[in-house]
Design a protein around this motif. Sequence first.
Motif, PDB file in Angstrom:
ATOM      1  N   VAL A 162       2.222   7.197 -17.127  1.00  0.00           N
ATOM      2  CA  VAL A 162       3.520   7.181 -16.460  1.00  0.00           C
ATOM      3  C   VAL A 162       3.306   7.581 -15.009  1.00  0.00           C
ATOM      4  O   VAL A 162       2.773   8.647 -14.718  1.00  0.00           O
ATOM      5  N   TRP A 163       3.712   6.723 -14.072  1.00  0.00           N
ATOM      6  CA  TRP A 163       3.632   7.022 -12.642  1.00  0.00           C
ATOM      7  C   TRP A 163       4.927   7.699 -12.230  1.00  0.00           C
ATOM      8  O   TRP A 163       6.011   7.153 -12.422  1.00  0.00           O
ATOM      9  N   HIS A 164       4.842   8.883 -11.628  1.00  0.00           N
ATOM     10  CA  HIS A 164       6.017   9.582 -11.140  1.00  0.00           C
ATOM     11  C   HIS A 164       6.135   9.458  -9.624  1.00  0.00           C
ATOM     12  O   HIS A 164       7.235   9.318  -9.106  1.00  0.00           O
ATOM     13  N   VAL A 165       5.015   9.553  -8.924  1.00  0.00           N
ATOM     14  CA  VAL A 165       4.991   9.455  -7.463  1.00  0.00           C
ATOM     15  C   VAL A 165       3.774   8.628  -7.068  1.00  0.00           C
ATOM     16  O   VAL A 165       2.681   8.836  -7.590  1.00  0.00           O
ATOM     17  N   ALA A 166       3.955   7.683  -6.144  1.00  0.00           N
ATOM     18  CA  ALA A 166       2.841   6.884  -5.617  1.00  0.00           C
ATOM     19  C   ALA A 166       3.014   6.797  -4.109  1.00  0.00           C
ATOM     20  O   ALA A 166       3.593   5.852  -3.592  1.00  0.00           O
ATOM     21  N   GLU A 167       2.529   7.813  -3.375  1.00  0.00           N
ATOM     22  CA  GLU A 167       2.704   7.871  -1.928  1.00  0.00           C
ATOM     23  C   GLU A 167       1.473   7.437  -1.158  1.00  0.00           C
ATOM     24  O   GLU A 167       1.565   7.163   0.031  1.00  0.00           O
ATOM     25  N   ARG A 168       0.315   7.395  -1.798  1.00  0.00           N
ATOM     26  CA  ARG A 168      -0.915   7.104  -1.058  1.00  0.00           C
ATOM     27  C   ARG A 168      -1.020   5.648  -0.637  1.00  0.00           C
ATOM     28  O   ARG A 168      -1.683   5.346   0.327  1.00  0.00           O
ATOM     29  N   GLY A 169      -0.379   4.767  -1.342  1.00  0.00           N
ATOM     30  CA  GLY A 169      -0.415   3.361  -0.973  1.00  0.00           C
ATOM     31  C   GLY A 169      -1.778   2.739  -1.230  1.00  0.00           C
ATOM     32  O   GLY A 169      -2.656   3.339  -1.847  1.00  0.00           O
ATOM     33  N   LYS A 170      -1.949   1.550  -0.740  1.00  0.00           N
ATOM     34  CA  LYS A 170      -3.220   0.845  -0.878  1.00  0.00           C
ATOM     35  C   LYS A 170      -3.915   0.853   0.473  1.00  0.00           C
ATOM     36  O   LYS A 170      -3.345   0.441   1.466  1.00  0.00           O
ATOM     37  N   PRO A 171      -5.164   1.292   0.523  1.00  0.00           N
ATOM     38  CA  PRO A 171      -5.859   1.359   1.814  1.00  0.00           C
ATOM     39  C   PRO A 171      -6.374  -0.004   2.271  1.00  0.00           C
ATOM     40  O   PRO A 171      -7.566  -0.200   2.458  1.00  0.00           O
ATOM     41  N   GLU A 172      -5.479  -0.952   2.450  1.00  0.00           N
ATOM     42  CA  GLU A 172      -5.878  -2.278   2.917  1.00  0.00           C
ATOM     43  C   GLU A 172      -6.008  -2.268   4.433  1.00  0.00           C
ATOM     44  O   GLU A 172      -5.244  -1.598   5.122  1.00  0.00           O
ATOM     45  N   PHE A 173      -6.980  -3.014   4.941  1.00  0.00           N
ATOM     46  CA  PHE A 173      -7.134  -3.099   6.386  1.00  0.00           C
ATOM     47  C   PHE A 173      -7.840  -4.400   6.733  1.00  0.00           C
ATOM     48  O   PHE A 173      -8.440  -5.054   5.880  1.00  0.00           O
ATOM     49  N   ALA A 174      -7.754  -4.757   8.000  1.00  0.00           N
ATOM     50  CA  ALA A 174      -8.483  -5.904   8.543  1.00  0.00           C
ATOM     51  C   ALA A 174      -8.788  -5.595   9.998  1.00  0.00           C
ATOM     52  O   ALA A 174      -7.916  -5.118  10.729  1.00  0.00           O
ATOM     53  N   ARG A 175     -10.006  -5.841  10.411  1.00  0.00           N
ATOM     54  CA  ARG A 175     -10.426  -5.629  11.803  1.00  0.00           C
ATOM     55  C   ARG A 175     -11.186  -6.863  12.258  1.00  0.00           C
ATOM     56  O   ARG A 175     -11.930  -7.461  11.482  1.00  0.00           O
ATOM     57  N   ALA A 176     -11.004  -7.226  13.501  1.00  0.00           N
ATOM     58  CA  ALA A 176     -11.762  -8.324  14.110  1.00  0.00           C
ATOM     59  C   ALA A 176     -12.387  -7.781  15.387  1.00  0.00           C
ATOM     60  O   ALA A 176     -11.703  -7.175  16.205  1.00  0.00           O
ATOM     61  N   VAL A 177     -13.696  -7.990  15.537  1.00  0.00           N
ATOM     62  CA  VAL A 177     -14.435  -7.475  16.683  1.00  0.00           C
ATOM     63  C   VAL A 177     -15.151  -8.642  17.345  1.00  0.00           C
ATOM     64  O   VAL A 177     -15.913  -9.362  16.688  1.00  0.00           O
TER      65      VAL A 177
END
Length: 148
Positions: free
Chosen positions: A89-104
């Motif tokens: 059972v999930w009560h709190v989900a504040e961390r989110g998904k650490p998705e990212f994208a970078r272009a160099v």
Amino acid sequence: MADFLFGSPFRRLFHARPFPAVEWSSSAAAAMDWVETPSAHVLRINVPGLSKDDVKVQVEEGNVLTIRGAPPAVKEKKGGDEEHTDGTVWHVAERGKPEFARAVALPEDVRVDGIRAGVENGVLTVVVPKEPTPARPKPRPIAVHSKL
């Protein structure tokens, strides 16, 4: 009068949430260091919680290094405090998904075929080797003739 216009400086202590949720933007999740050594460019990018299978590194047209990361998909049930099929059972989900994208944009003096990348302790390290610089020609005299 100042309290009326700007509020009490202690108001924040009494009316703020005790532990505010932190929302990470994609640029904060992918903080990067770029160091140039005599033989390579070394990029270090924070990828907390991601494994080597969750990170994709590729070179696109125009010497652009693209780095993307996303955790594996988590099976979720629609709705709030509902029980999943495994009893979780999930009560709190504040961390989110650490998705990212970078272009160099890489400099012209790199060998794209020799790029290496690895993830260790939440840090992605990308090593982009440089092309060896051509030796400078030594000064030498050139004979001048009256006819070519």
